[in-house]
Enzyme design. Structure first.
Site, PDB file in Angstrom:
ATOM      1  N   GLY A  27     -10.883  24.512   6.627  1.00  0.00           N
ATOM      2  CA  GLY A  27     -10.794  23.797   5.738  1.00  0.00           C
ATOM      3  C   GLY A  27      -9.696  22.580   6.238  1.00  0.00           C
ATOM      4  N   PRO A  30     -13.221  13.597   3.924  1.00  0.00           N
ATOM      5  CG  PRO A  30     -14.274  12.374   5.544  1.00  0.00           C
ATOM      6  CD  PRO A  30     -12.893  12.948   5.186  1.00  0.00           C
ATOM      7  CB  SER A  72      -4.251  20.892   7.815  1.00  0.00           C
ATOM      8  OG  SER A  72      -4.400  19.713   8.504  1.00  0.00           O
ATOM      9  CG  ASP A  81     -14.129  33.982   3.515  1.00  0.00           C
ATOM     10  OD1 ASP A  81     -13.394  33.094   3.943  1.00  0.00           O
ATOM     11  OD2 ASP A  81     -13.824  35.123   3.149  1.00  0.00           O
ATOM     12  CD  GLU A  95      -2.721  -0.863  -0.155  1.00  0.00           C
ATOM     13  OE1 GLU A  95      -2.823   0.161  -0.654  1.00  0.00           O
ATOM     14  OE2 GLU A  95      -3.634  -1.853  -0.549  1.00  0.00           O
TER      15      GLU A  95
END
Length: 647
Positions: free
Chosen positions: A506, A513, A508, A416, A179
């Site tokens: 948001g 999801p 990092s 925002d 993986e």
């Protein structure tokens, strides 16, 4: 006394036998021969436990993994292919049969432990060949831990690839990287893959086995595949005409590939008609019409041939290699393999289940990438590496019959905060996830000023006229925290309602999801704080822009410069994916290249607010209606908070 002497003698003989076992001459076997004779699939970690039988598509691959002439083997794999079991068979073959010590690396230490517990340890009680060379297989001691297995003549170290310490002082004949798309390629001391290859320098038959499902283009598996001397794909003959071909998914315009009867009413009925269409045009004109069904796959694979597209070198068994003139040649030193789940013989319902998965995507960007990566075994080439023309958005604007079109049943807001203003966009959603831009709010001024905060609160109380004549309010608001007056956003959440106005930031990291909401309030700030998977949301937004109007997930924009001006359209398409070197390798990340992007970010937050309502508060858009919103709007904010908290 005789009994004691006999027992002692037996113990001595066993010890001598074990001590001499490394000198025992074994009849040479290929990896497939050894696995089919000695390997078992244990109960609990296998779909069908019992004696291992190498499947036709696996034979050449397993033999290549054990072939001394091949130094590096890299497999770009799908799920449901049986690779993990193949890997276990190969490592024990190299250990038991060839006395080669190996270091096996998983992405992290916890995953390495899980690999030992789930895949390695269950083999010990069921494989006699392992027990013969592993005196301590049934007891826990320093020779049998989750990190190390010390056998007679060889040993295994099972470690995580995240720590540089796990690569030090580790000289082996075999290294295995599993993986690898999830690895930190640089963990602080250079390229981990190069560090891994140093572990086998000087070994007589040094071998590296690399395998992984893949994500974005530019990862380490793509690099290793590009470095390979030969990259093989599996060509199998059509059962009707014998034409050799690679199994590829194709698309609706392809004259070959996976097909189904699109005239069927339901997706399930369509999936039940799954078949593969032969590439040979003449075969498509025959009585069989070129249709290949999953039941023929085993026989097709038994006659299959692995062919390198760039060199023409081919093999059928992974031991003998031939050029295009059918002259035997040396095995390539570095081998790459590409294969998809279309070849898998482990599918419960065959190709039907793959078509069912495809039909379930329905424009969902996450599901599409997962299908591409995990089913087709292909790297996802980001779609948004070129900027979309903002004029396309201007041209698609339309006149709504009312501020809120008739099918809209739910309204959310994404907001925002900047140093000199607070800005927000209201979006309305339909039962089939069509999305309408309803309103734009902007208030210039320092967000710390009371009049600016009052304006935000007033906007959140706003109602809009629905096409059915009712008034419809805003249900939930997500407002960004990042770097600009976060204290103001916390304050507004407490004022407007903790579950109605929720601060967000948001993520990092990438591939998160769309929305992640904690179960409790942040103790430091006294509010909830939601994490938004920004790249996930932008992928979905740009995918939805391609959907024709009035189809599920389509994006609608109003012909109203107060709400959707040229500047807003530019902001909505302000970002593109650009390659960036990260610890996981080259990733494609969104970059606004200095352009304003508040409209796009706020769209993300509005989508996140909808997802909060669905995941955390049981919203069902298909059962929701505007009258529900009227009742909610008329409630006090405190009462609304109680209602949401009780759900």
């Amino acid at each position: 006394m005789n009994q004691i002497s006999q027992a002692s003698m037996q113990a001595i003989m066993q010890a001598v036998t074990r001590g001499l076992s490394p000198l025992k001459t074994q009849i040479p076997q290929t990896a497939v021969e050894w696995a089919d004779s000695n390997f078992y699939l244990p109960e609990g970690s296998s779909q069908i436990p019992g004696r291992w039988t190498t499947q036709p598509v696996q034979k050449a691959l397993l033999n290549m993994m054990g072939n001394d002439a091949i130094g590096t083997f890299t497999l770009q794999k799908p799920t449901r292919f049986g690779y993990t079991k193949m890997l276990c068979a190969a490592m024990w073959y190299l250990g038991v049969h060839k006395k080669r010590s190996a270091a096996i690396y998983q992405p992290t230490d916890p995953l390495a432990k899980k690999f030992t517990l789930d895949e390695v340890n269950p083999l010990l009680p069921v494989v006699p060949a392992i027990q013969e060379v592993f005196p301590d297989w049934s007891i826990n001691n320093e020779n049998n831990t989750v990190k190390k297995k010390v056998c007679t003549g060889f040993s295994f170290d099972i470690l995580g690839a995240e720590s540089p310490n796990n690569f030090r002082a580790m000289t082996k004949q075999v290294v295995i990287g599993d993986e690898m798309s999830s690895w930190k390629i640089n963990s602080g001391e250079g390229d981990n893959v190069k560090s891994l290859l140093k572990r086998i320098q000087g070994a007589s038959f040094g071998k590296a086995l690399f395998g992984s499902t893949v994500t974005f283009t530019g990862d380490v598996i793509e690099r290793l595949i590009n470095e390979a001397d030969c990259v093989f794909s599996f060509h199998i003959p059509c059962p009707h005409c014998g034409h050799r071909q690679i199994l590829e998914w194709g698309d609706k315009d392809s004259t070959y590939g996976m097909k189904w009867d699109t005239s069927q009413n339901s997706d399930e009925d369509k999936a039940q008609t799954a078949h593969y269409l032969c590439r040979n045009a003449e075969c498509q004109q025959s009585d069989e019409k070129g249709k290949i069904y999953y039941r023929s796959l085993t026989k097709m694979e038994e006659a299959g041939r692995w062919i390198c597209e760039k060199t023409g070198i081919w093999t059928e068994d992974g031991l003998s290699f031939f050029n295009e003139a059918n002259t035997r040649v040396k095995a390539p030193r570095r081998v790459g393999i590409k294969v998809s789940a279309l070849y898998s013989l482990n599918l419960t319902e065959g190709w039907i289940e793959l078509v069912r998965e495809w039909l379930d995507i329905k424009g969902d960007a996450d599901k599409l990438q997962a299908f591409w990566n995990l089913t087709l075994g292909l790297h996802w080439q980001p779609q948004n590496t070129k900027r979309k023309p903002y004029k396309d958005l201007l041209d698609r604007r339309e006149t709504y019959k009312a501020r809120v079109p008739k099918d809209v049943v739910y309204i959310t807001v994404g907001g925002d905060t900047q140093d000199n203003r607070m800005e927000a966009y209201a979006w309305g959603y339909t039962a089939d996830r069509r999305k309408y831009l309803i309103d734009r709010f902007i208030c210039m001024g320092d967000p710390r000023d009371q009049e600016v905060q009052d304006a935000v609160a007033e906007f959140c109380r706003k109602t809009y006229t629905h096409e059915n004549g009712s008034q419809m309010g805003i249900s939930r608001i997500l407002w960004d925290l990042a770097g600009h007056r976060a204290d103001v956003v916390y304050k507004l959440s407490k004022r407007i309602g903790l579950l109605r106005f929720i601060p967000c930031r948001g993520s990092s990291s990438y591939d998160q999801p769309l929305m992640t909401m904690p179960t409790g309030i942040n103790k430091k700030h006294g509010t909830y704080i939601i994490q938004i998977g920004t790249d996930t949301g932008k992928d979905q937004f740009y995918a939805d822009l391609e959907v024709p109007l009035n189809e599920p997930r389509a994006i609608h924009l109003p012909l109203d410069d107060e709400i959707c001006s040229k500047d807003v359209c530019k902001q909505l398409v302000s970002e593109v994916r650009k390659p960036k070197k990260t610890a996981q390798g080259t990733r494609f990340v969104y970059d606004n290249e200095g352009r304003r992007n508040e409209a796009l970010d706020c769209s993300n937050y509005a989508d996140g607010a909808l997802q909060v309502s669905i995941e955390k508060f049981g919203l069902n858009l298909s059962k929701h209606n505007s009258q529900t919103e009227v009742k909610q709007t008329s409630s006090s904010f405190a009462e609304l908070g109680k209602q949401l908290g009780a759900r």
